[in-house]
Design an enzyme around this catalytic site. Sequence first.
Site, short mmCIF file in Angstrom:
data_model
loop_
_atom_site.label_atom_id
_atom_site.label_comp_id
_atom_site.label_asym_id
_atom_site.label_seq_id
_atom_site.Cartn_x
_atom_site.Cartn_y
_atom_site.Cartn_z
N SER A 26 1.86 -7.76 -8.92
CA SER A 26 2.86 -6.53 -9.52
C SER A 26 3.36 -6.86 -10.94
O SER A 26 3.09 -7.60 -11.64
CB SER A 26 3.76 -5.37 -8.77
OG SER A 26 3.93 -4.38 -9.00
N ASP A 53 -5.24 0.21 -3.42
CA ASP A 53 -3.76 0.42 -3.71
C ASP A 53 -4.77 1.01 -5.25
O ASP A 53 -4.90 1.78 -5.69
CB ASP A 53 -3.92 -1.02 -4.92
CG ASP A 53 -2.68 -1.11 -5.89
OD1 ASP A 53 -1.98 -0.40 -5.70
OD2 ASP A 53 -2.44 -2.34 -6.30
N HIS A 108 -0.63 -1.08 -2.69
CA HIS A 108 -0.42 -2.00 -3.19
C HIS A 108 0.55 -2.91 -2.69
O HIS A 108 0.12 -3.93 -3.27
CB HIS A 108 0.42 -1.38 -4.22
CG HIS A 108 1.21 -2.26 -5.49
ND1 HIS A 108 0.41 -3.04 -5.93
CD2 HIS A 108 2.22 -2.50 -5.64
CE1 HIS A 108 1.29 -3.25 -7.19
NE2 HIS A 108 2.44 -3.40 -7.46
#
Length: 391
Positions: free
Chosen positions: A169, A334, A364
């Site tokens: 991320s 995701d 995610h």
Amino acid sequence: MPPVPASRAARPAPPASGAWRPGDPVGSRRFARVGAVALEGGDVLPDVVVAYETWGEMADDRSNVVLVCHALTGDSHVAGPAGPGHPTPGWWDELVGPGRALDTDRWCVVAANVLGGCQGTTGPSSPAPDGRPWGSRFPAVSVRDQVAVEAALADALGVPAWALVVGGSMGGMRALEWGVTHPGRVRRLLVLAACAASGADQIAWAAAQLAAVEGDPGYAGGDYHDAPDGAGPHTGLGVARRVAHATYRAAPELEARFGRTAQPGEDPARGGRYAVESYLDHHADKLVRRFDAGSYVALTRAMNGHDVGRGRGGTGAALAAVTATTAVVAISSDRLYPVALGEELVAGLPGTPALHVVDSPAGHDGFLTEHAAVAAVVRDLLGRPGGPVDG
């Protein structure tokens, strides 16, 4: 009016900020002063402090050192129990330690709290030169600024090149930026659940979160750090967390776990909550007690500005600079950074790196929860020769 169910009984008011502050328990943190840092936006941050943690021993030539980059609301506490100074257990505990994918009998793992964060590295809650929290005076920082501070930490530790830089991320953005900005200092590179540049969809979700935090009267333009418990921007930060967490998980998973079920003891038709609402409330309450709203704003804006090709002739030209042995991980479900963004990265990176699509219902957050699948990619990458800086 019906009585408030026990499940919604009042808790102590949250602090104005959940940031770590000087004088709080240090825990496993170490600190490095890296001096003044010139930022992309033209400002200069004086006397930047980096909080970091390590696991394992550095080789004399520093050839075995791995950098782990945390996500938006993560910190340097990658592994280890919760305790004084660490409100939560290590967020990647299953991957770091003897015999694990990041085997600390062989590798030395380093993780730093990011510039702009709130767990010991200079950020909005940190004392400015006048002794007061930076607050609204904290300048805008970019992902490149964050990597510049991590590079200064590497210098302070005597690490000429990382054996591996890995992150997911926001941490994946920094890992990618490391590979592009400092190709000679990254032997292996692993980017999880991230992208080459934040697009309209990611920025749109972030806009709602920023509006929630900055629109909270308790935010006071960013100068709230000395407010009493319960008077800070916890309402807005909690709303932001609810929005964000809904994007971190996948719709089928939420449906399977919660559906339209009411929270036990509550009736949604009479002001009670559905179970999924209680779930989001829980995560919001946890965050406001361990995080800082100013850091949330600063880091979210840094993520919005992420564009590895900015000023470099575009994404393709930037990615062509990477010399590290590279792998990319995408999570099948995701919806924040979908698989197509991982495919875009792989298409632009030299050497046809592998795209590992982890099949997970977790959305995610799969890069945090699918430990076995992620560990397999880490082991495979560490078992391969590194980039051209390897001997």
